[in-house]
Motif scaffolding. Structure first.
Motif, short mmCIF file in Angstrom:
data_model
loop_
_atom_site.label_atom_id
_atom_site.label_comp_id
_atom_site.label_asym_id
_atom_site.label_seq_id
_atom_site.Cartn_x
_atom_site.Cartn_y
_atom_site.Cartn_z
N LYS A 296 -2.60 -1.49 -5.90
CA LYS A 296 -2.11 -2.80 -6.34
C LYS A 296 -1.54 -3.58 -5.16
CE LYS A 296 -0.77 -1.14 -10.95
NZ LYS A 296 0.39 -0.97 -11.88
N ALA A 298 0.92 -5.64 -5.18
CA ALA A 298 2.38 -5.66 -5.22
C ALA A 298 2.99 -4.40 -4.63
CB ALA A 298 2.86 -5.82 -6.66
N GLY A 445 14.00 -10.17 -11.24
CA GLY A 445 12.95 -10.39 -12.23
C GLY A 445 12.11 -9.16 -12.48
N PRO A 446 11.56 -9.04 -13.69
CA PRO A 446 10.81 -7.83 -14.06
C PRO A 446 9.53 -7.61 -13.28
CG PRO A 446 10.60 -9.54 -15.75
CD PRO A 446 11.62 -10.03 -14.78
N GLU A 447 8.94 -8.67 -12.72
CA GLU A 447 7.70 -8.49 -11.97
C GLU A 447 7.94 -7.90 -10.59
OE1 GLU A 447 5.43 -12.04 -11.79
OE2 GLU A 447 5.10 -12.17 -13.97
N ARG A 448 9.03 -8.28 -9.95
CA ARG A 448 9.30 -7.83 -8.58
C ARG A 448 10.24 -6.64 -8.52
NH1 ARG A 448 12.10 -12.36 -6.13
NH2 ARG A 448 12.22 -10.99 -4.32
N TYR A 451 9.36 -3.02 -7.37
CA TYR A 451 8.91 -2.83 -6.00
C TYR A 451 9.98 -3.19 -4.97
CZ TYR A 451 4.74 -3.20 -8.87
OH TYR A 451 3.82 -3.04 -9.86
#
Length: 732
Positions: A296, A298, A445-448, A451
């Motif tokens: 991925k 990310a 935030g849940p997307e970052r 990682y």
């Protein structure tokens, strides 16, 4: 292999330095026999270029060596494009290719069209070995590149190529290279060149890619992003290193279990190993390549700069492990910690040391809570709204800083700072700190957030503060996965390994950090404790050598020199029948003089405690026969006169009695209520140790003083005699 001479550079901490490769003959055509340029005899290409011979061909076209007749017959490379490329994206971007200017990208001087030949590019001519040829050469004759040093040169290739990729990615609009592979990079002298610019294009546009080096996230027609370029570079470097048969093999190589399976041996202080990378060096190398080649986007490095920082860090680690030499460069992600994490080994013995029936071992590691409070601190992110103010904050009292930042607008870095402050503040604790960490995670935030290594770092601190060392180890391992070139996660993992009894692992981590930067006292203390716990014939010498390696300019130098004295004292105190106790005590006295007069221990109370511990060790050696009176006299003759070391047993006991009384006064003046009992114990010891006299205990004064006290009392007592008899009348 093409004949060439490889000259390795002298040892150097520069992560961009490469060997000098000199070809011993002209380049030969490669990849088959391409068709000659269809030019009539004597005709110049575009009226300017005279082709001389074929060099090879690739996916974009055929390459010929030519002379530029308008520039003193300068050698250039002419790439004649395949007809199907002429109407493509490359034809639209030829002007942009000419504008490219970077030392690690081959220059495009010109472009043009010639009837009967087609479109062509005029390129800078370089004649060297491609990285594919370098890989083959190193595989056949690794000694040409210094054996395991070859892996450091591979990382140097990566750093140089990332500079070029970062240059492309920073264009507006951003460009990508798209087709990075060993055959498209040339080692020219002592530099590198990306030699095929035909695949350069705007990010997201179709273009050339190569199976095996193409990221799984590339579009069906070669649509690529900058993180896809990083994948191709990671795979290129993996091939050069020879780590596994595919990127999937990097997972097994990068597991911490590999440290146990390989039983890594850490080179003794000052020694050099020439074996291929193994142990922690191999794990770090595998991890940095694994992150670049994740499936991925990310999960990969965010940009070329981030990947370059980690390649530099792994280079420093590999070099230090191989040579035993310092390879220092300030961390871009962590601030150096002012704390030594010495577990009190680097301090004078506390007064409670004398309250125990027998002196406790000074080798206890710092508690998990102390580690959580004193590990290095991440630098504030440059994009945070409070970056400037956070960068200027001093390491003040946590309560004061919490109050100072109370009205700051919420940001990720502010919440992370408060998380650490609450862990350090006695009025708060892990629960309050966890609330700050959750607030930081919401802002990320849940997307970052999955990682972001900063969250794992602070989760590790929270776990340590709660005494959950196994959980902390897992979090710090996640940080090490994300930033394998940084020293701070390895320092944290070393402390976790100490508390889990994994002493070989602790030594592996601490020694890697210590060798890389000897000024980091925490790593030196950890390495010393691990060596002493593992034991062995040279355990004591290597532990002290690690502390001696802390340089004079380090803020931890005094603590390190104090620890070396205390380790010598402990060894003399617990020495067996075959040990050279007089020799050890002589070394202790030499170190003690340097500690007081060269290495910075100037506090009078601390000096008194250290002297008392040393003098007690000498008295203990006399009592059990490990040192005789003649040996004591020799020690005194050899000792620095400024120490005023006693030359006979009676004077030694007098000194000890005086020192114990001085320590009792320290305890009596201490703000710690527990020290009151220590003062009583020290007074008892002062009277027990002094030479034989009329009194042997502070509650039994000697006879002369008792007689004097009785006379003084009698003289001051009121008279009880009757008044004299009267012999006459009283006066009127």
């Amino acid at each position: 292999m093409r004949p060439a001479y490889v000259e390795r550079p002298e040892e150097n901490p520069d992560p961009t330095l490469l060997p000098e490769i000199t070809l011993l003959g002209p380049a030969e055509p490669v990849g088959g026999a391409p068709v000659d340029l269809a030019l009539p005899s004597g005709e110049l290409l575009a009226g300017q270029y005279r082709p001389s011979r074929k060099l090879g061909y690739g996916g974009m076209g055929t390459v010929h060596l030519a002379l530029d007749t308008k520039l003193d017959d300068r050698q250039v490379a002419i790439k004649v494009l395949h007809p199907e490329q002429e109407a493509g994206a490359l034809a639209r971007e030829r002007r942009a290719l000419v504008d490219l200017s970077h030392d690690d990208i081959i220059r495009v001087f010109n472009y043009g069209h010639h009837p009967g030949v087609g479109d062509f590019l005029v390129l800078q001519y370089v004649d060297g070995l491609t990285l594919e040829e370098v890989r083959a050469r190193a595989q056949v004759n690794p000694s040409e590149f210094g054996g395991s040093r070859f892996h450091e040169f591979v990382l140097a290739y990566g750093v140089r190529i990332l500079s070029a990729l970062g240059y492309l990615h920073a264009h507006r609009p951003p460009k990508v290279y798209g087709d990075l592979k060993p055959g498209n990079v040339m080692h020219d002298g002592t530099s590198t060149k990306i030699i095929d610019v035909g695949s350069v294009r705007a990010a997201g546009l179709p273009g050339l890619t190569t199976e095996g080096f193409r990221a799984p996230t590339v579009g069906p027609n070669g649509e690529s992003t900058r993180q896809d370029d990083l994948f191709s570079l990671g795979e290129t470097l993996r091939r050069l290193c020879g780590l596994g048969t595919s990127a999937d093999d990097l997972g097994e190589l990068s597991d911490l279990a590999a440290l146990d399976a390989d039983a890594p041996t850490v080179p003794a202080v000052g020694e050099t190993t020439t074996s291929a990378p193994s142990g922690l060096g191999l794990v770090s190398l595998a991890r940095v390549l694994r992150r670049a080649t994740r499936g991925k986007r990310a999960e990969r490095f965010a940009d070329a700069r981030e990947m370059e920082q980690q390649l530099r860090g792994v280079f420093r680690e590999l070099r230090s492990l191989r040579t035993g030499m310092e390879t220092f460069e300030p961390s871009p992600l962590f601030l150096p910690s002012p704390y030594a994490l010495d577990g009190a080994l680097g301090s004078a013995p506390p007064l409670a040391h004398w309250a125990e029936p027998s002196p406790p071992s000074p080798y206890t590691p710092p508690t998990p809570v102390q580690v959580a409070q004193r590990l290095p601190v991440p630098r504030p992110g440059p994009d945070d709204a409070h970056h400037d103010r956070l960068s200027r904050l001093a390491d003040a009292a946590p309560e004061a800083l919490l109050q100072h930042t109370a009205d700051w607008r919420a940001s990720t870095e502010v919440h992370l700072l408060r998380c650490r402050l609450r862990l350090r503040s006695p009025g708060h604790g892990p629960d309050a700190a966890e609330g700050e960490l959750e607030a930081a995670e919401r802002l990320i935030g849940p997307e970052r957030a999955p990682y972001d290594w900063r969250l794992d770092w602070h989760r590790g601190l929270l776990a340590l503060a709660r005494g959950q060392v196994t959980d902390a180890r897992g979090h710090f391992d996640g940080v090490y996965e994300s930033i394998p070139g940084e020293y701070a996660p390895k320092l944290a993992l070393g402390h976790c390994a100490e508390h889990l009894g994994r002493w070989q692992e602790a030594l592996t981590f601490h020694e890697a950090v210590r060798l890389r930067n000897p000024s980091l006292g925490s790593a030196a203390f950890g390495a010393a404790r691990a060596r002493l716990a593992l034991g062995g014939e040279r355990a004591l010498e290597d532990a002290v050598a690690a502390l001696d390696a802390v340089p004079q300019h380090s803020r931890h130098r005094t603590a390190a020199r104090t620890a070396a004295v205390r380790i010598g004292v402990e060894h003399a105190r617990t020495a067996g029948p075959g040990d050279d106790v007089p020799g050890r005590l002589r070394e202790v006295l030499e170190r003690l003089a340097l500690l007081f007069h060269a290495h910075g221990l100037t506090d009078d109370q601390a000096r008194t405690r250290v002297i008392a511990e040393v003098w007690e060790a000498v008295q203990n050696a006399l009592t059990r026969g490990a040192l005789d009176p003649e040996g004591l006299a020799r020690l005194a003759a050899d000792a620095d006169p400024r120490l005023a070391f006693p030359a006979d047993g009676a004077t030694l006991r007098q000194d000890l009695s005086r020192l114990c009384r001085a320590l009792a006064h320290q305890a009596a003046r201490s703000a710690d209520p527990e020290d009151a009992a220590v003062a009583e114990t020290l007074l008892d010891r002062a009277y027990e140790v002094r030479p034989l006299a009329f009194r042997h205990h502070r509650d039994s004064p000697w006879l002369g003083k008792r007689v004097a006290d009785w006379l003084r009392t009698a003289a001051s007592a009121p008279s009880h005699r009757p008044p004299p008899a009267s012999h006459g009348p009283a006066p009127p």
